[in-house]
Design a protein around this motif. Structure first.
Motif, mmCIF file in Angstrom:
data_model
loop_
_atom_site.group_PDB
_atom_site.id
_atom_site.type_symbol
_atom_site.label_atom_id
_atom_site.label_comp_id
_atom_site.label_asym_id
_atom_site.label_seq_id
_atom_site.Cartn_x
_atom_site.Cartn_y
_atom_site.Cartn_z
ATOM 1 N N LYS A 96 33.995 40.052 48.092
ATOM 2 C CA LYS A 96 34.286 40.882 49.262
ATOM 3 C C LYS A 96 34.953 40.092 50.379
ATOM 4 N N SER A 97 34.540 38.827 50.542
ATOM 5 C CA SER A 97 35.086 38.038 51.643
ATOM 6 C C SER A 97 36.579 37.754 51.448
ATOM 7 N N LYS A 98 36.986 37.585 50.193
ATOM 8 C CA LYS A 98 38.400 37.286 49.909
ATOM 9 C C LYS A 98 39.170 38.527 49.458
ATOM 10 N N GLU A 99 38.456 39.624 49.268
ATOM 11 C CA GLU A 99 39.055 40.888 48.838
ATOM 12 C C GLU A 99 39.857 40.697 47.550
ATOM 13 N N CYS A 100 39.215 40.042 46.553
ATOM 14 C CA CYS A 100 39.881 39.811 45.276
ATOM 15 C C CYS A 100 38.839 39.770 44.166
ATOM 16 N N PHE A 101 39.332 39.707 42.939
ATOM 17 C CA PHE A 101 38.474 39.775 41.763
ATOM 18 C C PHE A 101 38.539 38.449 40.993
ATOM 19 N N VAL A 102 37.389 38.097 40.387
ATOM 20 C CA VAL A 102 37.313 36.873 39.590
ATOM 21 C C VAL A 102 36.561 37.192 38.287
ATOM 22 N N CYS A 103 36.970 36.534 37.204
ATOM 23 C CA CYS A 103 36.296 36.707 35.917
ATOM 24 C C CYS A 103 35.443 35.484 35.624
ATOM 25 N N LEU A 104 34.203 35.716 35.220
ATOM 26 C CA LEU A 104 33.310 34.653 34.763
ATOM 27 C C LEU A 104 32.992 34.910 33.297
ATOM 28 N N ALA A 105 33.361 33.953 32.427
ATOM 29 C CA ALA A 105 33.089 34.067 30.994
ATOM 30 C C ALA A 105 31.926 33.147 30.654
ATOM 31 N N PHE A 106 30.752 33.737 30.374
ATOM 32 C CA PHE A 106 29.522 32.965 30.171
ATOM 33 C C PHE A 106 29.327 32.607 28.701
ATOM 34 N N THR A 107 28.701 31.447 28.486
ATOM 35 C CA THR A 107 28.198 31.047 27.174
ATOM 36 C C THR A 107 26.733 30.688 27.354
ATOM 37 N N PRO A 108 25.802 31.594 27.031
ATOM 38 C CA PRO A 108 24.372 31.257 27.171
ATOM 39 C C PRO A 108 23.993 30.246 26.090
ATOM 40 N N GLN A 109 23.607 29.048 26.496
ATOM 41 C CA GLN A 109 23.235 28.002 25.547
ATOM 42 C C GLN A 109 21.736 27.933 25.318
ATOM 43 N N HIS A 110 20.963 28.344 26.337
ATOM 44 C CA HIS A 110 19.507 28.228 26.259
ATOM 45 C C HIS A 110 18.918 29.091 27.358
ATOM 46 N N ASP A 111 17.626 29.446 27.232
ATOM 47 C CA ASP A 111 16.974 30.226 28.298
ATOM 48 C C ASP A 111 17.047 29.515 29.636
ATOM 49 N N ASN A 112 17.084 28.181 29.602
ATOM 50 C CA ASN A 112 17.117 27.401 30.843
ATOM 51 C C ASN A 112 18.524 27.008 31.271
#
Length: 605
Positions: free
Chosen positions: A78-94
């Motif tokens: 919202k502060s920059k009025e733009c969109f970003v993509c985050l591509a996650f790889t869950p490696q472990h619960d922690n």
């Protein structure tokens, strides 16, 4: 023209605001949320205060979730009025890893996520706090290390020292003679996550002198082990960046096992195969075996399952001697009383390792005596003749052991050894698994103590009958003790055996010790059944306390001197249920007759 230009700019701003608001509304309407297991506080190097908060719909310092496909998330900043993509790889619960795109005005998830390339930074975040995990390798190692110098630091050799807690070990770095910048340093490492994605990875946290910042504590390793040898490479910061292989990284180590483990044939399976978890009869310790039954760890009772903070680990190194019990040919269960001595490698909760002699003696189908000898540094001296001088003996049972029929059923009269009280002992009369001890004293005090039988065995050649008993309804603390029926100069005795279980069972606040009349009589409780009712709060006194007549069936009537054990709970006489089946049948017939009368009266009306 000027006014039209300003009007156009204002319209663009309004449309952009409306578009952003619409996307936020869409995220809520279509439930763009992060998994429950991701939500909470995470540590990330390089962000403000090192903290990242993941909530149901947003990630702090990243934005609000607008859309997602699998583990790819489109966030609105919202502060920059733009969109970003985050591509996650869950490696472990922690631990999570992710890559992110540049911020753009494009709100299409596929378009924004396609801008992520293989060269983008792989961010690593770790949950705070994390639940520690067992380390992927155990046992002491010696190692040399190289922190990007031309020579390995191998003289003197550094060490990895294991801990009783399977999630910890200690790096003991040695100052290298030819590398001035090195120094002697001990650092404890706790394992927080392990995973495999073509290579084996370990992530954890160092603690030790000089480490004050989280950026110094968290580190990532890539490792490989083959036989007794291993290679490890460590990252330069809390990310896993810069590690190319187990031999290439900011700091590399070559490891060699310092103690040779025995083949799988060295195990405790003859004695402890019936259960993975055991308890001592005093209710103080848990004994938890590994899958191969080659090692067990001792925990204090009350430690949560999954908690790795053991008091000591005991690894089997070899069998020293089998001690046959040739006098036990007439045992009540045939030919199962025998002992073995093992050389073990033990590690305590201070991460100090020694050799100790372990003696296991099987007493019954599910009863084992366990003694750990004096710790020594030399394996060959572990099982000397003085190994078991002044050491504690534990009698252990499976954690979920069941009650069994009591031996020596019948009714006996007795006289208390330490007072003028006398009474009766009824074994297996009201219930085959219950022993009731009834006392009557000249002072006018009367009481009944109820015990249930867990295990029993006969000691040969003395003929003493050992009975492990506990309080009925004790499903939480699971405290048991030993009663021993044996012959003495005064006749026959029933006493709480201190050497076997601590002598903590109490009768009128005193250890049980009675002289029994040798003649056994038939049970007198033939028309009623004594049923102990477990209290919902074992530490609360019942209403009948202080009366001269009481019946005790509570869990903790044991007279411990520690906290929560100074008060002896009593169960009111309402906890003795007398069942009269004839009354039940009479009552049922009365109800049936009443129903017939009501029907007749209704028809007359």
């Amino acid at each position: 023209m000027v006014s039209l230009s300003f009007q156009s700019v204002g319209m663009d701003t309004l449309l952009r605001i409306l578009l952003l608001s619409f996307n936020v509304w869409l995220s809520l309407a279509y439930h763009c949320t992060f998994p429950v297991e991701w939500r909470g506080t995470w540590y990330q190097s390089g962000v403000a205060q090192g903290k990242l908060q993941i909530t149901k719909h947003s990630i702090s310092q990243r934005g609000h979730c607008v859309n997602n496909v699998g583990t790819k998330y489109l966030l609105l900043d919202k502060s920059k009025e733009c969109f970003v993509c985050l591509a996650f790889t869950p490696q472990h619960d922690n631990l999570l890893q992710f890559k992110e795109s540049y911020c753009t005005r494009d709100e299409n998830l596929a378009n924004v996520c396609d801008r992520i390339t293989g060269d983008d930074i792989l961010h690593t975040i770790v949950k705070v706090p994390s639940v520690p995990v067992p380390c992927p390798f155990q046992g002491p190692y010696s190692f040399s290390y190289n922190n990007q110098t031309n020579r390995d630091c191998d003289s003197p050799s550094s060490e990895i020292q294991e801990c009783a807690d399977s999630s910890k070990f200690i790096f003991k770095y040695k100052r290298c003679q030819h590398t001035p910048e090195t120094r002697d340093q001990d650092m404890q490492f706790q394992c927080l996550a392990t995973w495999f994605n073509g290579d084996f990875f370990l992530y954890g946290m160092f603690t030790g002198s000089g480490l004050t910042e989280q950026t110094q504590m968290y580190r990532c390793f890539m490792y490989s082990f083959y036989g007794s040898q291993g290679q490890m490479a460590m990252s330069a910061d809390p990310t896993c960046q810069g590690i190319q292989s187990p031999r290439t990284g900011y700091l590399t180590m070559s490891l060699s096992r310092a103690v040779k483990w025995t083949p799988p044939s060295c195990s405790y399976s003859e004695f402890l195969s019936g259960s993975r978890e055991w308890r001592d009869i005093a209710g103080k310790f848990r004994f938890v075996l590994d899958e191969d039954i080659e090692q067990f760890r001792i925990f204090r009772v009350g430690t949560r399952r999954g908690d790795n903070s053991a008091l000591v680990s005991v690894r089997c190194m070899g069998v020293v001697e089998e001690i046959p019990d040739i006098s036990d040919n007439t045992a009540t269960w045939p030919s199962q009383t025998y002992s073995k001595d093992f050389i073990t490698y033990t590690t305590n909760d201070s991460c100090v390792s020694r050799y100790q002699c372990l003696r296991l003696k099987k007493r019954g189908p599910a009863v084992v005596e366990l003694m750990l000898g004096t710790p020594v540094n030399d394996q060959d001296r572990a099982c000397n003749e003085w190994s078991f001088d002044n050491v504690h003996k534990y009698v252990i049972l499976p954690m979920e052991s069941r009650v069994v029929p009591c031996p020596l059923p019948g009714s006996y009269s007795y006289v208390d050894k330490m007072s003028d009280c006398r009474g009766e002992i009824e074994i297996g009369c009201s219930d085959s698994t219950i022993m009731a001890i009834k006392a009557s004293c000249p002072s006018g005090h009367h009481t009944v103590e109820l015990f249930q039988c867990n295990q029993n065995w006969t000691e040969h050649p003395t003929g003493a009958q050992y009975i492990i008993t506990s309080k009925p309804g004790d499903t939480v603390q699971k405290v048991s003790d030993c009663l021993v029926y044996k012959e003495s100069i005064d006749g026959f005795e029933l006493v709480a055996e201190e050497e076997c279980g601590g002598g903590n069972l109490r009768m009128m606040k005193k250890p049980i010790g009675v002289i029994i009349q040798p003649s056994r009589q038939a049970c007198k409780t033939t028309d009623r059944r004594v049923q102990p009712q477990p209290s919902t709060n074992p530490h609360t006194r019942a209403e009948g306390e202080g009366h001269t007549n009481d019946v005790r069936g509570g869990r903790d009537n044991r007279g411990y001197s520690g906290n929560n054990h100074n008060t002896i709970p009593k169960v009111d006489t309402k906890d003795i249920t007398i069942i009269n089946t004839a009354n039940r049948r009479t009552c049922s017939r009365c109800i049936a007759l009443l129903c017939v009368l009501v029907t007749l009266l209704s028809s007359l009306r």
